[in-house]
Design a protein around this motif. Sequence first.
Motif, short mmCIF file in Angstrom:
data_model
loop_
_atom_site.label_atom_id
_atom_site.label_comp_id
_atom_site.label_asym_id
_atom_site.label_seq_id
_atom_site.Cartn_x
_atom_site.Cartn_y
_atom_site.Cartn_z
N GLU A 113 17.91 35.52 -26.73
CA GLU A 113 16.82 35.69 -25.59
C GLU A 113 16.36 33.95 -25.23
OE1 GLU A 113 12.37 37.41 -24.33
OE2 GLU A 113 13.38 37.85 -26.42
N PHE A 114 16.30 33.53 -24.07
CA PHE A 114 16.39 32.30 -24.00
C PHE A 114 14.85 32.11 -23.05
CE2 PHE A 114 20.62 32.43 -24.52
CZ PHE A 114 21.09 31.59 -25.49
N ALA A 115 14.09 31.27 -23.32
CA ALA A 115 12.97 30.79 -22.44
C ALA A 115 13.19 29.41 -21.84
CB ALA A 115 11.64 30.68 -23.13
N TYR A 116 12.43 29.30 -20.38
CA TYR A 116 12.39 28.18 -19.81
C TYR A 116 10.95 27.74 -19.62
CZ TYR A 116 13.03 24.65 -16.18
OH TYR A 116 13.18 23.28 -15.47
N LYS A 117 10.76 26.22 -19.94
CA LYS A 117 9.48 25.50 -19.31
C LYS A 117 10.11 24.19 -18.99
CE LYS A 117 4.89 24.74 -20.68
NZ LYS A 117 3.89 25.02 -21.80
N GLY A 118 10.00 23.86 -17.79
CA GLY A 118 10.47 22.42 -17.45
C GLY A 118 10.13 21.95 -16.17
N ILE A 119 10.90 21.38 -15.60
CA ILE A 119 10.84 20.86 -14.14
C ILE A 119 10.71 21.93 -13.31
CG2 ILE A 119 11.98 19.27 -12.32
CD1 ILE A 119 13.52 17.80 -14.51
N PHE A 120 11.45 23.02 -13.21
CA PHE A 120 11.25 23.79 -12.05
C PHE A 120 10.27 25.14 -12.38
CE2 PHE A 120 15.61 22.16 -12.22
CZ PHE A 120 15.53 21.86 -10.91
N ASP A 121 9.50 25.07 -13.63
CA ASP A 121 8.52 25.92 -13.82
C ASP A 121 7.96 25.18 -15.16
OD1 ASP A 121 6.64 28.05 -13.95
OD2 ASP A 121 7.97 29.00 -15.45
N VAL A 122 6.54 24.77 -14.96
CA VAL A 122 5.77 24.00 -15.92
C VAL A 122 4.87 25.03 -16.69
CG1 VAL A 122 5.52 22.03 -14.86
CG2 VAL A 122 3.67 23.60 -14.43
N THR A 123 4.87 26.40 -16.11
CA THR A 123 4.16 27.34 -16.75
C THR A 123 4.84 28.20 -18.15
OG1 THR A 123 4.58 29.34 -15.43
CG2 THR A 123 3.02 27.78 -14.76
N GLY A 124 6.39 28.04 -17.97
CA GLY A 124 7.21 29.04 -18.57
C GLY A 124 6.98 30.22 -18.67
N LYS A 125 6.62 30.75 -17.41
CA LYS A 125 6.35 32.38 -17.40
C LYS A 125 7.38 32.74 -16.20
CE LYS A 125 1.64 32.40 -18.54
NZ LYS A 125 0.00 32.67 -18.05
N TRP A 126 8.30 32.12 -15.46
CA TRP A 126 9.08 32.29 -14.52
C TRP A 126 10.41 32.89 -14.55
CZ3 TRP A 126 7.50 34.23 -9.94
CH2 TRP A 126 8.51 34.14 -8.79
N TYR A 127 11.02 31.84 -15.53
CA TYR A 127 12.31 32.26 -15.91
C TYR A 127 12.60 32.66 -17.24
CZ TYR A 127 13.32 29.33 -11.72
OH TYR A 127 13.14 28.81 -10.35
N ALA A 128 13.73 33.57 -17.51
CA ALA A 128 13.97 34.01 -19.06
C ALA A 128 15.46 34.62 -18.77
CB ALA A 128 12.88 34.93 -19.40
N ASN A 129 16.18 34.14 -19.46
CA ASN A 129 17.63 34.66 -19.49
C ASN A 129 17.77 35.33 -21.12
OD1 ASN A 129 18.07 33.48 -17.20
ND2 ASN A 129 19.65 31.91 -17.92
N THR A 130 18.31 36.78 -21.14
CA THR A 130 18.72 37.51 -22.29
C THR A 130 20.07 37.80 -22.01
OG1 THR A 130 16.41 38.34 -22.41
CG2 THR A 130 18.31 39.46 -23.81
N HIS A 131 20.94 37.28 -23.42
CA HIS A 131 22.38 37.72 -23.11
C HIS A 131 22.64 38.61 -24.32
CE1 HIS A 131 23.69 33.88 -20.86
NE2 HIS A 131 22.39 33.86 -21.15
N HIS A 132 23.63 39.44 -24.31
CA HIS A 132 24.19 40.58 -25.21
C HIS A 132 25.58 40.50 -25.02
CE1 HIS A 132 19.96 42.05 -25.18
NE2 HIS A 132 20.16 42.16 -23.67
N SER A 133 26.17 40.37 -26.22
CA SER A 133 27.63 40.21 -26.37
C SER A 133 27.97 41.21 -27.41
CB SER A 133 28.13 39.07 -26.48
OG SER A 133 27.93 38.17 -25.64
N TYR A 134 29.10 42.12 -27.07
CA TYR A 134 29.51 43.37 -28.25
C TYR A 134 30.81 42.96 -28.00
CZ TYR A 134 25.11 45.15 -26.45
OH TYR A 134 23.71 45.23 -26.17
#
Length: 231
Positions: A179-200
Motif C-alpha cells: 500500500e502506497f501513500a502520496y503527499k507532495g507537489i500534486f497534493d499537500v494533504t496526503g489524502k487524495w492519492y493512494a495506490n495499493t498493489h497485489h501480486s499472486y
Amino acid sequence: MSKRFASVVVAASGLLALMGGTAQAQTAQQAPDAAAKSCDGVKLSGTLPAPPAGMAVTQQVTIGEDCKPVLGPVQYVPASGAAAKKAAAGVKSVAAAAGTTRQIRSWNEMFDCCKIRMTGLYTTSTVNTADGRITSASTEARQEFNREPWDAGWSVKSADHKDDCLTNCSVVNSEAHAEFAYKGIFDVTGKWYANTHHSYVKLNPDATATCTFDVDLRHTFIGWNWQRGCE
C-alpha cells in the motif's frame, strides 16, 4: 459535487485470449466538470501465464477516455539478462540432478501520463521440483516508488508477502501486497492519492506458473497506465 458511478468489466481481446491473458476493471467515475480527466476509485485486475524459461510476458493497461481501461496486447519478449542466465542454470541443473530449478519474477507497476513510474511491487520466486512435486520454494518481494525533492512524493504505507507452502508441496501459492501513500507537489494533504498493489504467483510442480495482479487506485487520471508482467 455530484458524482455518477459506473462499473466496467472489460473482456480480453482476441489476441489477449489467444495468448492466455485476462484483464478487467471496475471504476467509479466523477461527473464531467473542471476535474473531468480525474477518475475516482479505479480497480484493475488481470492474469498472465508465466512464459517458457528465458522469455517474459508483459501487458500494459491505460486509463482511457471516460475512465475506461484500454488493454494493450499481451507480448512475449526475451527475459532480462539476469533471468535468462538463471533459466539457463536451471536447465543445466536438470541434467545434473534429475530435477528442475526455476526462478519466476513478476512486476506490477503504475506509471503516470509522463511515463514516470509512481509505484511498483516486484516478486521473485525460486522453485525446485522433482518427481512431480515442489521440493522447495521461496519468494522475495520488494517495493519501489517515486520520491520528490524536500522529502515528498510516494512512500510505502504497508507491505507483506507469504507462501502457503515451502517444502514438499503439490502447488505453491505466493502473494505479495503493498500500500502506497502520496503527499507532495500534486497534493499537500496526503489524502487524495493512494495506490495499493497485489501480486499472486501460482507455482506448479512442472515448473510452470501463473501470475495474477490487482491494483486499487484512490484517484487516477486519463493517461495513467498499469504495466504488469512475469518471466
